[in-house]
Structures are given as C-alpha cells and as structure tokens.
Motif scaffolding. Structure first.
Motif, PDB file in Angstrom:
ATOM      1  N   ASN A  89      39.391   6.094  50.097  1.00 35.14           N
ATOM      2  CA  ASN A  89      38.554   6.571  48.438  1.00 35.14           C
ATOM      3  C   ASN A  89      37.421   5.603  47.666  1.00 35.14           C
ATOM      4  N   GLU A  90      37.034   6.979  46.496  1.00 36.34           N
ATOM      5  CA  GLU A  90      36.752   6.174  45.474  1.00 36.34           C
ATOM      6  C   GLU A  90      36.823   5.418  44.773  1.00 36.34           C
ATOM      7  N   ASP A  91      37.753   5.716  44.235  1.00 37.25           N
ATOM      8  CA  ASP A  91      38.240   3.999  43.111  1.00 37.25           C
ATOM      9  C   ASP A  91      38.866   2.831  43.608  1.00 37.25           C
ATOM     10  N   LYS A  92      38.568   2.913  44.672  1.00 35.79           N
ATOM     11  CA  LYS A  92      39.121   1.534  46.080  1.00 35.79           C
ATOM     12  C   LYS A  92      38.281   1.059  46.122  1.00 35.79           C
ATOM     13  N   ALA A  93      36.573   2.043  46.653  1.00 31.70           N
ATOM     14  CA  ALA A  93      35.565   1.644  46.602  1.00 31.70           C
ATOM     15  C   ALA A  93      34.728   0.671  45.361  1.00 31.70           C
ATOM     16  N   LEU A  94      34.600   1.838  44.768  1.00 34.12           N
ATOM     17  CA  LEU A  94      34.424   1.016  43.460  1.00 34.12           C
ATOM     18  C   LEU A  94      34.565  -0.316  42.518  1.00 34.12           C
ATOM     19  N   ALA A  95      35.684  -0.126  42.833  1.00 28.87           N
ATOM     20  CA  ALA A  95      36.680  -1.666  42.596  1.00 28.87           C
ATOM     21  C   ALA A  95      36.332  -2.081  43.725  1.00 28.87           C
ATOM     22  N   TYR A  96      35.810  -1.976  44.541  1.00 27.56           N
ATOM     23  CA  TYR A  96      35.384  -3.692  45.958  1.00 27.56           C
ATOM     24  C   TYR A  96      33.659  -4.152  45.804  1.00 27.56           C
ATOM     25  N   TYR A  97      32.959  -2.650  45.120  1.00 26.50           N
ATOM     26  CA  TYR A  97      31.639  -2.674  44.527  1.00 26.50           C
ATOM     27  C   TYR A  97      31.514  -3.895  43.731  1.00 26.50           C
ATOM     28  N   GLY A  98      32.072  -3.369  42.570  1.00 24.80           N
ATOM     29  CA  GLY A  98      32.675  -4.185  41.411  1.00 24.80           C
ATOM     30  C   GLY A  98      32.605  -5.354  41.597  1.00 24.80           C
ATOM     31  N   GLU A  99      33.233  -6.058  42.434  1.00 25.58           N
ATOM     32  CA  GLU A  99      34.234  -7.361  42.856  1.00 25.58           C
ATOM     33  C   GLU A  99      33.132  -7.561  44.242  1.00 25.58           C
ATOM     34  N   TYR A 100      31.983  -7.361  45.194  1.00 25.20           N
ATOM     35  CA  TYR A 100      31.274  -7.812  45.670  1.00 25.20           C
ATOM     36  C   TYR A 100      30.029  -7.708  45.862  1.00 25.20           C
ATOM     37  N   ARG A 101      30.041  -6.513  44.525  1.00 21.75           N
ATOM     38  CA  ARG A 101      28.142  -5.670  44.569  1.00 21.75           C
ATOM     39  C   ARG A 101      27.583  -5.479  46.774  1.00 21.75           C
ATOM     40  N   HIS A 102      27.918  -5.038  47.084  1.00 18.30           N
ATOM     41  CA  HIS A 102      27.379  -4.934  48.264  1.00 18.30           C
ATOM     42  C   HIS A 102      26.122  -4.515  48.911  1.00 18.30           C
ATOM     43  N   ASP A 103      25.645  -4.917  49.517  1.00 15.37           N
ATOM     44  CA  ASP A 103      23.823  -4.892  50.011  1.00 15.37           C
ATOM     45  C   ASP A 103      23.811  -3.610  50.717  1.00 15.37           C
ATOM     46  N   LEU A 104      24.439  -2.346  51.441  1.00 16.61           N
ATOM     47  CA  LEU A 104      24.568  -1.289  51.960  1.00 16.61           C
ATOM     48  C   LEU A 104      25.829  -0.834  51.917  1.00 16.61           C
TER      49      LEU A 104
END
Length: 77
Positions: free
Chosen positions: A39-54
């Motif tokens: 889901n989008e909300d968890k993805a945004l939380a993960y992205y905020g934490e890890y700043r994924h490259d891909l």
C-alpha cells in the motif's frame, strides 16, 4: 564492503512481490531489496526512512495508487 542500490517493491499481490524478488540475482547486479509493501502509505513511510534508489510499483495497490505514490516520491526529492 560493496555498496548496493536500495530497492523497494510496492505491489498489491504477494505472489507478484515474490516473482519480482526472484526474477533476478539482484545482489549480483548491485541492488538490494530492502522493503516490500502492498500500500501507498507504508511505501511512503519506507521511502522517508530509506530513500530508496529504485521503486517498483504497481498502479493498483491494496490501499492507494501507484501513480499517486510516484508523485509523492518525486515531491520528496
């Protein structure tokens, strides 16, 4: 120690997450899958934490939308 590009998979179907994770020898190509979600909300939380490259995302998610996710990620960068 080898530096890897971090990868997040955002997909509604658990089966597809499994397929994507196993379709390539990610580490051999310099990538590491560090997060998966449906889901989008968890993805945004993960992205905020890890700043994924891909980020691999599906358009249709369990909660939210892949296009909205991409817009949010672009805004964060």
């Amino acid at each position: 120690m080898k530096a890897y590009y971090s990868v997040m998979i955002v997909e509604k179907q658990e089966q597809m997450i499994h397929v994507i994770k196993n379709m390539l020898p990610w580490n051999e190509y310099g990538f590491e899958i560090v997060a998966t979600t449906n889901n989008e909300d968890k993805a945004l939380a993960y992205y905020g934490e890890y700043r994924h490259d891909l980020v691999f995302t599906s358009i249709d998610l369990e909660a939210g939308n892949g296009m909205s996710l991409i817009r949010h990620v672009k805004h964060l960068n």
